[in-house]
Design a protein around this motif. Sequence first.
Motif, PDB file in Angstrom:
ATOM      1  N   LEU A 226       0.823  -1.207   0.000  1.00  0.00           N
ATOM      2  CA  LEU A 226       0.000   0.000   0.000  1.00  0.00           C
ATOM      3  C   LEU A 226       0.858   1.259   0.000  1.00  0.00           C
ATOM      4  N   LEU A 227       1.871   1.267   0.824  1.00  0.00           N
ATOM      5  CA  LEU A 227       2.741   2.434   0.896  1.00  0.00           C
ATOM      6  C   LEU A 227       3.407   2.707  -0.449  1.00  0.00           C
ATOM      7  N   LEU A 228       3.843   1.663  -1.105  1.00  0.00           N
ATOM      8  CA  LEU A 228       4.465   1.845  -2.410  1.00  0.00           C
ATOM      9  C   LEU A 228       3.452   2.396  -3.407  1.00  0.00           C
ATOM     10  N   ALA A 229       2.221   1.872  -3.374  1.00  0.00           N
ATOM     11  CA  ALA A 229       1.170   2.360  -4.275  1.00  0.00           C
ATOM     12  C   ALA A 229       0.823   3.813  -3.987  1.00  0.00           C
ATOM     13  N   GLU A 230       1.021   4.231  -2.750  1.00  0.00           N
ATOM     14  CA  GLU A 230       0.754   5.626  -2.377  1.00  0.00           C
ATOM     15  C   GLU A 230       1.929   6.544  -2.695  1.00  0.00           C
ATOM     16  N   GLY A 231       2.973   5.977  -3.288  1.00  0.00           N
ATOM     17  CA  GLY A 231       4.145   6.765  -3.643  1.00  0.00           C
ATOM     18  C   GLY A 231       5.132   6.958  -2.518  1.00  0.00           C
ATOM     19  N   LYS A 232       4.990   6.197  -1.439  1.00  0.00           N
ATOM     20  CA  LYS A 232       5.859   6.346  -0.262  1.00  0.00           C
ATOM     21  C   LYS A 232       6.893   5.221  -0.253  1.00  0.00           C
ATOM     22  N   ARG A 233       7.820   5.309  -1.191  1.00  0.00           N
ATOM     23  CA  ARG A 233       8.815   4.244  -1.379  1.00  0.00           C
ATOM     24  C   ARG A 233       9.681   4.039  -0.143  1.00  0.00           C
ATOM     25  N   GLU A 234      10.134   5.127   0.471  1.00  0.00           N
ATOM     26  CA  GLU A 234      10.994   5.002   1.640  1.00  0.00           C
ATOM     27  C   GLU A 234      10.249   4.367   2.815  1.00  0.00           C
ATOM     28  N   ALA A 235       8.963   4.725   2.966  1.00  0.00           N
ATOM     29  CA  ALA A 235       8.165   4.126   4.039  1.00  0.00           C
ATOM     30  C   ALA A 235       7.958   2.638   3.785  1.00  0.00           C
ATOM     31  N   ALA A 236       7.773   2.272   2.520  1.00  0.00           N
ATOM     32  CA  ALA A 236       7.641   0.853   2.181  1.00  0.00           C
ATOM     33  C   ALA A 236       8.927   0.107   2.497  1.00  0.00           C
ATOM     34  N   ARG A 237      10.062   0.727   2.165  1.00  0.00           N
ATOM     35  CA  ARG A 237      11.361   0.119   2.486  1.00  0.00           C
ATOM     36  C   ARG A 237      11.526  -0.017   3.996  1.00  0.00           C
ATOM     37  N   ALA A 238      11.013   0.947   4.761  1.00  0.00           N
ATOM     38  CA  ALA A 238      11.140   0.911   6.220  1.00  0.00           C
ATOM     39  C   ALA A 238      10.402  -0.281   6.819  1.00  0.00           C
ATOM     40  N   VAL A 239       9.315  -0.705   6.179  1.00  0.00           N
ATOM     41  CA  VAL A 239       8.597  -1.889   6.663  1.00  0.00           C
ATOM     42  C   VAL A 239       9.511  -3.114   6.579  1.00  0.00           C
ATOM     43  N   PHE A 240      10.221  -3.233   5.467  1.00  0.00           N
ATOM     44  CA  PHE A 240      11.182  -4.334   5.318  1.00  0.00           C
ATOM     45  C   PHE A 240      12.314  -4.205   6.331  1.00  0.00           C
ATOM     46  N   ASP A 241      12.805  -2.994   6.508  1.00  0.00           N
ATOM     47  CA  ASP A 241      13.927  -2.799   7.426  1.00  0.00           C
ATOM     48  C   ASP A 241      13.538  -3.120   8.863  1.00  0.00           C
ATOM     49  N   ALA A 242      12.282  -2.840   9.217  1.00  0.00           N
ATOM     50  CA  ALA A 242      11.810  -3.132  10.580  1.00  0.00           C
ATOM     51  C   ALA A 242      11.670  -4.638  10.796  1.00  0.00           C
ATOM     52  N   GLY A 243      11.427  -5.375   9.724  1.00  0.00           N
ATOM     53  CA  GLY A 243      11.338  -6.837   9.804  1.00  0.00           C
ATOM     54  C   GLY A 243       9.928  -7.342   9.973  1.00  0.00           C
ATOM     55  N   PHE A 244       9.610  -8.413   9.274  1.00  0.00           N
ATOM     56  CA  PHE A 244       8.317  -9.089   9.424  1.00  0.00           C
ATOM     57  C   PHE A 244       8.479 -10.520   8.946  1.00  0.00           C
TER      58      PHE A 244
END
Length: 657
Positions: A598-616
Amino acid sequence: MAIVTMIRRDVLTLPAAELGPDNPLPPLRPLDEMHRIEDRDKEDLPGDMARQIGYAPLHSLLPVRVRDGYGRTRAPRDIDTLVIENDRLRATVLPGLGGRIASLYHKPTGRELLYRNPVFQPACFALNGAWYSGGIEWNIGATGHTTLSCSPLHAARVTAPDGGEMLRLWEWERLRDLPFQVDLWLPEGSDFLYVGVRVRNPHERPAPVYWWSNIAVPEECRVLAPAEEAYHFGYERRLRRVPVPSYDAVDRTYPLNSVHPADYFYEVPDGRRRWIAALDENGHGLVQTSTDVLRGRKLFVWGTGTGGRRWQEWLTEPGTGGYCEIQAGLARTQLEHVRLDAESEVSWLEAYGPLSARREGEWAAVVRGAEAGLDAVLPRAEVEAAYAAWRPCADTEPGETLAVGSGWGALEVLRTGDKLPGTPFEESTLGDAQTPWLQLLRSGSFPEPRRVTPSGETLVAPHWRDMLESAPAQPLTEYHLGVAQWHAGDRAQAVRSWERALQLSTSSWRLLRCLAVADREADHHERAADRYAEAFDDLCQERRDDGESWTAATAALGHEAIEALVATGRITDARAVWHRLHPATRRRGRFRLIEARLLLAEGKREAARAVFDAGFEVADLREGAESIGELWARITDEPLPAHYDFRMRPGHDDRPA
């Protein structure tokens, strides 16, 4: 002094994840099963194999539900076991988890003959989701791991052929509507566990049958089988004939010699004894053999590539050692189903025990030596004699009940009046899931619920569909009828049934969801998105609490709704669904991945990357799925971090296959 064979109850304590609730939405979408090949690949196959690959492949999970409510938080948990042992062997069985043999311990040598998983961690490998690795599992139903992987079976004591005790496991397999049984016994002083298996078709029509006994063994071994050729199947979905033991200058009978995950279905010549063994560096290990009906033998390897190693860690504890699988089945490959005639049955005997033999050297000599060693400790004629002795005992009525499975077999027996000697499906096993269907059977009408709740399970076999068509047209009846019609391929009539129910019902979300799936399958994506949004809104207004069933329904429908809305570019609407999910649901790995999308679709690439960096961790990541890697590639050009790399196809690793 010899110990008389005995069966006792025990408890196995393991770090274990909870299974959680099943997905309450009927699985209407086509089955996502990767074990398929293109028609062009069938042209070079033997005629009988090609026919059986094309015979009755499974297209739907109905009436079974998807099991996706598990997580990855493990805590010590007591798991009920049944132990059968003599003075030589001890087998530990998990009746509540598919009847799997978790351990086969050889007392004289102090060796565990199987790969014994030190944890219980479900993962999305069964046809319907939850599955776990290790031990010996009984796969019945259709290509893939059985839907009963994490379900209870009926279990009881039975008199064995030698007068001792035998452990019987049985259940009603719902994908093909077939009852089956697995009888385990240890003759006094025997080094081999005998397993008698019977699958029955009580219907007046032929039925497709699938069976593979799947044995996990430590992967630091060499696998031996009496074959010089095999059919190789990998995650690129191609089936091809290869030489055994080596091709491309690599000996593939050593599991750690392969880079990528793959199946090797051994071509055992007709008339040759059926067996497969896994031996460690000292030549010690496990052998499995059977009567000739169980024709196929297979090796599955995870390989040494990043994806295969990640899956190994995912299914157990890092640093505890990997495993491979040796298997035995009714057909030559797992892509096939075998025809079982009306009102008939198929049965065979398997034997599991220790084997010591030379594993190094020229292939033909090594195989001859291992087979001679097997003949010395368990002659082929002895297996045939054990099968002949067991067959009359297969109908013996069980004694003491040791575990209880589902009530679906009891419902079917009540419907047909069939007598199934040896495998009683008692009326006392009927539960809440069967209650409305029992009323339909006895009164001709399907009961409407007294309180608002997610719908119960759906039955889709022709006889139940006929009863639903004759029942009074009430909302829940029309809902279940539509599901049965959809399963039968009559999609237009299914839509009409759901639309009729929508006009009659005060609760619309489950019906709108069914209609949304129908729209999506017909490529009406905008209308599907509209209906999903409306269905989710209705569910949020209708749900009564934050209990397990409502939370599972909200998560399941929310997931589908977001997927449909994102696919049509309606990101704002998808985000609105996201915000109405339960906070605990949004924290789950599957939904963290959705959030990044969703974040990537909203144009928030860095926020999307932060989800990966935070871990899941996506607990229910599907075998063969590449969704994590695909999303990562849209976010960044950097290499996919190893802990997210579950890719199993060749092409993601530069090393040779």
